[in-house]
Enzyme design. Structure first.
Site, short mmCIF file in Angstrom:
data_model
loop_
_atom_site.label_atom_id
_atom_site.label_comp_id
_atom_site.label_asym_id
_atom_site.label_seq_id
_atom_site.Cartn_x
_atom_site.Cartn_y
_atom_site.Cartn_z
N MET A 158 0.29 -1.07 0.22
CA MET A 158 -0.14 -0.05 -0.04
C MET A 158 0.72 1.51 -0.54
SD MET A 158 -3.08 1.12 -0.15
CE MET A 158 -3.87 0.30 0.16
N CYS A 159 2.62 1.35 0.53
CA CYS A 159 2.88 2.61 0.71
C CYS A 159 3.58 2.64 -0.31
CB CYS A 159 3.84 2.02 1.86
SG CYS A 159 5.37 0.84 1.42
N THR A 160 3.74 2.00 -1.66
CA THR A 160 4.49 2.41 -2.70
C THR A 160 3.15 2.97 -3.82
OG1 THR A 160 5.19 -0.01 -2.66
CG2 THR A 160 5.44 0.87 -4.95
N SER A 168 2.28 6.80 -2.13
CA SER A 168 3.26 7.61 -2.33
C SER A 168 4.37 7.32 -3.52
CB SER A 168 4.24 7.12 -1.13
OG SER A 168 3.22 7.25 0.33
#
Length: 421
Positions: free
Chosen positions: A206-208, A211
């Protein structure tokens, strides 16, 4: 000249079959000569116990019932091959003809079955067939069918009744790679015995996605997971439908904007649809090769003229052509076909969440949304349902059995809790 011959002689005969004419006019002279060569004379590869005769062809033409599950790229090839191999009683089920909410595990049900127990309906449906062929792109659907066929097996004093076995021929393709396998439920390795051969679905962190996108897929997933629920472009409570062109077009345009923001190229409408629907790229030549292998196995089993594949064949035409056959072995502790509860090893201080994580993340189990119950003091106790979160300690005894229900199987799966020091 070739087209004229096809138009005048071949096309009318095909039309007779399409129109449902199963009388003598649909069998032109020598139509099944190619099949008779395999069934009415001996050969070097024939099964040692097979006696050439006309009875095998009559069984295939008049009696043998084949259920083909999946009518996509692979399924269409299968249907064509089976029809040309002498099978007339062919039934086909495809998940795309059913409401999207039903999908994998409800593809045997019809409107007339409302109110009846699902297991009874499915068993009645499947019991009408001699052989089942799968041409699916869903591991969940494969496992559900595998579990249903296992549930139909009859054991007398612990001995399997061979007449209760319905062979399963399973084919799968992914790009230039494919496989075909023959499963005799209760006798050979089942789908769940070899779950490690099916890689888990790829999910991006999810961070990839949020962001640091680097791939066009990251941009599409951003729109699918984060932007759609936020903007609700088609109204409140309207879920993203991968089969709705307007939905896909909206995701595509927003994905292009996201990609431009991070200087990422490669977002296309086709890729967008593939990511949203989890479509695996299909290659026609791979589908044709795997369908041919599966249809050949159906022919061998239905006629008993040749030994079937033993029992797993892999195919790869990425660089040249490569095939390899090996025997997948049954697992003694397979949760689907071993007839005994599988052991779950945890410490007495483990939390229920750890058990849940194992059931969903382990390559040998790969459940999707398990519901866990057990029996305590003679009463049934629910330990976990998807709608609630229970992070507390297990509070169970060593050796306690856990009953787990999941969309991957029509039957409850039993596990035995084994505490480790």
């Amino acid at each position: 000249a070739g087209w004229e011959l096809f138009r005048q002689e071949i096309l009318p005969k095909i039309q007779m079959l399409v129109d449902g004419d199963t009388g003598s006019t649909s069998d032109w002279d020598d139509r099944w000569n190619h099949i008779k060569k395999f069934l009415e004379r001996s050969g070097p590869f024939m099964h040692p116990d097979f006696e050439p005769s006309t009875e095998s062809l009559q069984f295939m033409l008049e009696t043998c019932k084949i259920l083909v599950i999946g009518a996509g790229g692979l399924g269409c090839e299968l249907l064509k091959n089976l029809a040309l191999s002498g099978f007339r009683n062919i039934h086909v089920v495809d998940m795309d003809t059913i409401d999207v909410s039903n999908l994998n595990r409800q593809f045997l049900f019809r409107a007339k079955d409302v109110g009846r127990p699902k297991a009874d309906v499915a068993a009645d449906f499947i019991n009408k067939f001699h052989i089942i062929v799968c041409g699916l792109d869903s591991i969940v659907a494969r496992r559900w069918m595998n579990g249903m066929l296992l549930s139909l097996l009859v054991y007398e004093d612990g001995v399997l009744d061979p007449s209760s076995i319905i062979p399963l021929i399973d084919g799968g393709t992914e790009g230039f790679k494919g496989n075909a396998r023959v499963i005799f439920p209760g006798m050979t390795a089942c789908i769940d015995c070899t779950l490690e051969l099916y890689p888990p679905q790829i999910n991006f962190p999810m961070c990839t996605i949020a962001s640091m996108p680097r791939l066009p897929e990251h941009c599409i997933e951003y729109v699918r997971i984060l932007l759609w629920p936020k903007e609700m472009p088609f109204g409140d409570d309207v879920s993203l439908d991968g089969d709705d062109p307007e939905h896909i077009q909206w995701v595509y345009q927003k994905s292009l904007e996201r990609a431009a923001e991070f200087s990422i190229t490669g977002v296309t409408y086709r890729l967008t649809q593939g990511v949203v629907k989890r479509i695996i790229p299909a290659v026609a030549s791979t589908n044709a090769a795997i369908a041919a292998a599966c249809a050949t196995e159906v022919f061998k089993i239905a006629s008993s003229a040749y030994l079937p594949l033993n029992n797993y064949m892999v195919f790869n035409d990425v660089d040249g052509l490569y095939t390899y056959t090996f025997e997948a072995e049954r697992k003694e502790n397979c949760s689907a076909c071993s007839q005994v509860p599988s052991d779950l090893h945890f410490s007495p201080s483990s939390k229920l969440q750890e058990v849940l994580d194992y059931l969903t993340e382990s390559t040998s189990v790969q459940m999707k949304s398990p519901a866990i119950t057990t029996t305590m003091d003679g009463k049934n106790k629910t330990l976990y349902l998807q709608v609630i979160n229970l992070p507390f300690k297990l509070g169970l005894a060593d050796g306690q059995e856990l009953a787990v229900a999941d969309v991957t199987t029509p039957q409850t799966v039993l596990f035995k809790l084994c505490f480790t020091s």
